[in-house]
Design a protein around this motif. Structure first.
Motif: not given
Ligand SMILES: Nc1ncnc2c1ncn2[C@@H]1O[C@H](COP(=O)(O)OP(=O)(O)O)[C@@H](O)[C@H]1O
Ligand SMILES: [Mg+2]
Lengths: 274, 249
Positions: B161-189
Motif C-alpha cells: 500500500s506504500m507503493d514500494p520500489d522493492m520488497m524485502l522478505f525475511d523468511e515470510p513463511t517460516s512461522a506458518l503451518d505447512p498448509e498455509l505456506v502455499g497462499d503466501v507463496l502464491e501472492v509472492m509469485k
C-alpha cells in the motif's frame, strides 16, 4: 481408629465451622451493642432513608466525596502525563534523560507520601513568593500527590512500553514512520492496554492517599472525605461519636471495591487473551 | 522493464561489515539486486541473512561499507531514512501487524501519516491491495482473528500500500503451518511476475528455483556462492553449499 478419608474431611470441616461460630457468638454476646450503635452508628448520622431522613450523608457526599474525587482525578491525570514523560525519558537514548528520570523515580518512591504532601503544601508558597497552584495550599498538597504518583506510574508505564514486542517498532519504522510517530501510534496505545489494570490500582491508591491532605488544613468547602468526617466528630449531629468515620469508610469502600473488582476482571481477561 | 530504464541497480552493497559486540556477523558482503529481479538468500541459521536484509533499510546500523538503494546512499547521515524506508516494503517472519488496529487501519495508517494521503485515497489503495492478496472484505477484522497465513498476506498488502520500489522478505513463511505456506507463496509469485524487485530470505527451495532470478548462499557472514538458482541448487560449486543443500533438500 481408621476413619474413611471422606469422613475425616467432613469432620474437620465441621470443627472449623464450629470454631468460627463460637468466636462470632463470643464477640456478639460480650459486645455492648447499645453502646456500639450509639457511638459508631448514631441514628442522627446514619438516618433512615425509609422515612426520608438522610442523616449527615448529603454533607459527607456533596463536599467530602466530591472533593476526594476531584483531588484524585487531578492527581491521577497530571501524574499520568508526568509519568509518561518520565517513562519515555527512562527509555531515551540520551543518557542524561535516563539518569534524571531514574533519580526522580527513586527519590519520590523512597519518601513517605505524607512528607512530600507536607513539604509541597508549605514549601511551594515559600519557594514561589506566596504563589500557590489553583486551590491554594490544598492545590500545593495535591502537587505532592502528583509528584509521587508520577514516580510510580512511570515505572508501570515503562514496563508496559517494554512489553510491546520489538517487531512492532520495526514494522512501523520500516513503513517510514518516524521514531516519535511510532511511539504515539504504535507503541503507546499497546502499552496502555497492558497497563490499564495496574494504573487502575494506582487510581485506587490515590483515592486513599487524598486522605493525607487532612494534615494541611482546609477551607470548609475544600475538605476531602476524611477531613470532613473528622470534623463531624467535633461538630455535627453526630458530634462526640465515631459515626462519621464509619460513614466515610462506607463511602470509600463504595468507590474502591468496584474498582478493585474491575482490576481483577481486567487482569483475568488479559491473561486469557495471552 | 525498469532495468533498462535506469542503469544503477535497485540495491548495491559494497564491502558491508556488521558485528554485534564481538560477534562478527557480516564480514564483507558485496552484491547487488537489479530492478525487477528476485533474489533469494539462503543459508544456515545464524549466517547473517536477516542482518543483511535489515541493513538494507537500516533497521540494523552497518559498521562499515556502502549500501545504495535506488541511487540513495542510506548510510549517509544526510539521507532522510524515513523517506527511503517508506519506499522499501518489508515483510517479517512474525508478520508484525499492529494488533490494536483492524486490517484496514493497518493498511492505511502509514499511507496517511507518512505519505500524507487522504483517508479516502488510502482506503481505496488498501482495498485494492487486500483484493490482490485474496483478503477483500476483511477490512474490519482484527489481526488476532486471522490465521497466520492471512496475517502474512495482510502484512504484504500493508507494505504494498506504500507503493514500494522493492520488497524485502525475511523468511515470510517460516512461522506458518505447512498448509498455509502455499497462499503466501502464491501472492509472492504474482508480485514477482508483475516485475517487483524482491529480496527474499527463505528456506523454500521450490520457490527459489521457480521464481528466483538469482540465488545467494550465505554462510559465516560472507556470500559463499551466488548464481542462477536452478544451477546453484542442482550443481553447487562450493563445498559448504553442497553440505547445506544436502541437509535441506
Ligand atoms: N540485535 C542483535 N543483537 C545481538 N546479536 C544479534 C542481533 N541480531 C542478530 N544477532 C546475531 O547475529 C547472528 C546472525 O543473525 P541473523 O542475521 O538473524 O541470522 P539468520 O537470519 O541467518 O539466521 C546470530 O549469531 C545472532 O545471534
Ligand atoms: Mg533470520
Amino acid at each position: 481408629m481408621a476413619l474413611k478419608r471422606s469422613t475425616r474431611r467432613i469432620l474437620s470441616r465441621t470443627v472449623l465451622y464450629a470454631v468460627l461460630l463460637g468466636v462470632l457468638l463470643l464477640v456478639g454476646l460480650s459486645a455492648d451493642w447499645a453502646t456500639i450503635r450509639a457511638n459508631f452508628f448514631a441514628p442522627a448520622g446514619i438516618g433512615n432513608p425509609f422515612v426520608g431522613d438522610w442523616g449527615t450523608w448529603p454533607d459527607l457526599i456533596t463536599v467530602g466525596v466530591k472533593n476526594s474525587l476531584i483531588y484524585t482525578v487531578v492527581a491521577f491525570g497530571a501524574g499520568l502525563v508526568l509519568g509518561v514523560v518520565l517513562a519515555l525519558m527512562r527509555l531515551s537514548p540520551v543518557a542524561a534523560y535516563r539518569w534524571l528520570a531514574t533519580a526522580y523515580i527513586e527519590f519520590f518512591r523512597g519518601l513517605p507520601v505524607l512528607l512530600v504532601v507536607l513539604v509541597m503544601a508549605f514549601g511551594i508558597p515559600i519557594a514561589f513568593n506566596g504563589w500557590t497552584p489553583p486551590g491554594g495550599t490544598v492545590g500545593a498538597g495535591v502537587v505532592g500527590l502528583i509528584l509521587v504518583a508520577a514516580a510510580y506510574m512511570a515505572e508501570t508505564i515503562r514496563a508496559g512500553i517494554q512489553a510491546v514486542p520489538k517487531g512492532q517498532t520495526e514494522a512501523a519504522r520500516s513503513l517510514g514512520m518516524s521514531a516519535g510517530r511510532t511511539t504515539t501510534t504504535v507503541v503507546l496505545p499497546q502499552a496502555f492496554r497492558i497497563v490499564i489494570p495496574p494504573l487502575t490500582n494506582e487510581f485506587v491508591l490515590l483515592i486513599k492517599d487524598t486522605a493525607l491532605l487532612f494534615v494541611i488544613g482546609f477551607a470548609a468547602d475544600q475538605r476531602e472525605l476524611t477531613t470532613i468526617a473528622r470534623d463531624f466528630m467535633a461538630s455535627s449531629a453526630t458530634a462526640g461519636t465515631a459515626t462519621s468515620l464509619i460513614q466515610a469508610s462506607i463511602l470509600y469502600l463504595i468507590i474502591t471495591l468496584p474498582l478493585t473488582r474491575l482490576v481483577s476482571w481486567l487482569e483475568r481477561k488479559q491473561q486469557k487473551a495471552r | 522493464m525498469n532495468a533498462s530504464a535506469s542503469a544503477a541497480p535497485a540495491i548495491q552493497i559494497r564491502d558491508l561489515h556488521k558485528s554485534f559486540g564481538s560477534n562478527r556477523v557480516l564480514t564483507g558482503i558485496d552484491f547487488h539486486v537489479d530492478h525487477g529481479e528476485v533474489v533469494c538468500v539462503i543459508g544456515p541459521s545464524g549466517s547473517g541473512k536477516s542482518t543483511l536484509l535489515r541493513c538494507v533499510n537500516r533497521l540494523e546500523e552497518p559498521d562499515s561499507g556502502q549500501i545504495v538503494v535506488e541511487g540513495i546512499d542510506i548510510c549517509d547521515p544526510e539521507t532522510d531514512l524515513d523517506a527511503v524506508r517508506s519506499r522499501i516494503g518489508m515483510v517479517f517472519q512474525q508478520f508484525n501487524l499492529f494488533p490494536h488496529m483492524n486490517v484496514l487501519r493497518n493498511l492505511t495508517v502509514a499511507q496517511q501519516k507518512v505519505k500524507g494521503r487522504s483517508k479516502k485515497e488510502a482506503t481505496e489503495i488498501a482495498r485494492a491491495n487486500l483484493d490482490k492478496v485474496g483478503l477483500g472484505g476483511r477490512e474490519n477484522v482484527y489481526p488476532a482473528h486471522l490465521s497466520g497465513g492471512q496475517q502474512q498476506r495482510v502484512a504484504i498488502a500493508r507494505a504494498l500500500s506504500m507503493d514500494p520500489d522493492m520488497m524485502l522478505f525475511d523468511e515470510p513463511t517460516s512461522a506458518l503451518d505447512p498448509e498455509l505456506v502455499g497462499d503466501v507463496l502464491e501472492v509472492m509469485k504474482t508480485l514477482a511476475s508483475e516485475g517487483m524487485t524482491m529480496m527474499v530470505v527463505t528456506h523454500e527451495m521450490g520457490f527459489a528455483r521457480e521464481v528466483g532470478d538469482k540465488l545467494v548462499f550465505m554462510d559465516g557472514g560472507v556470500i559463499v556462492e551466488e548464481g542462477d538458482p536452478r544451477e546453484v541448487l542442482s550443481n553447487p560449486q562450493h563445498e559448504r553449499t553442497q553440505a547445506f543443500l544436502s541437509k535441506v533438500l
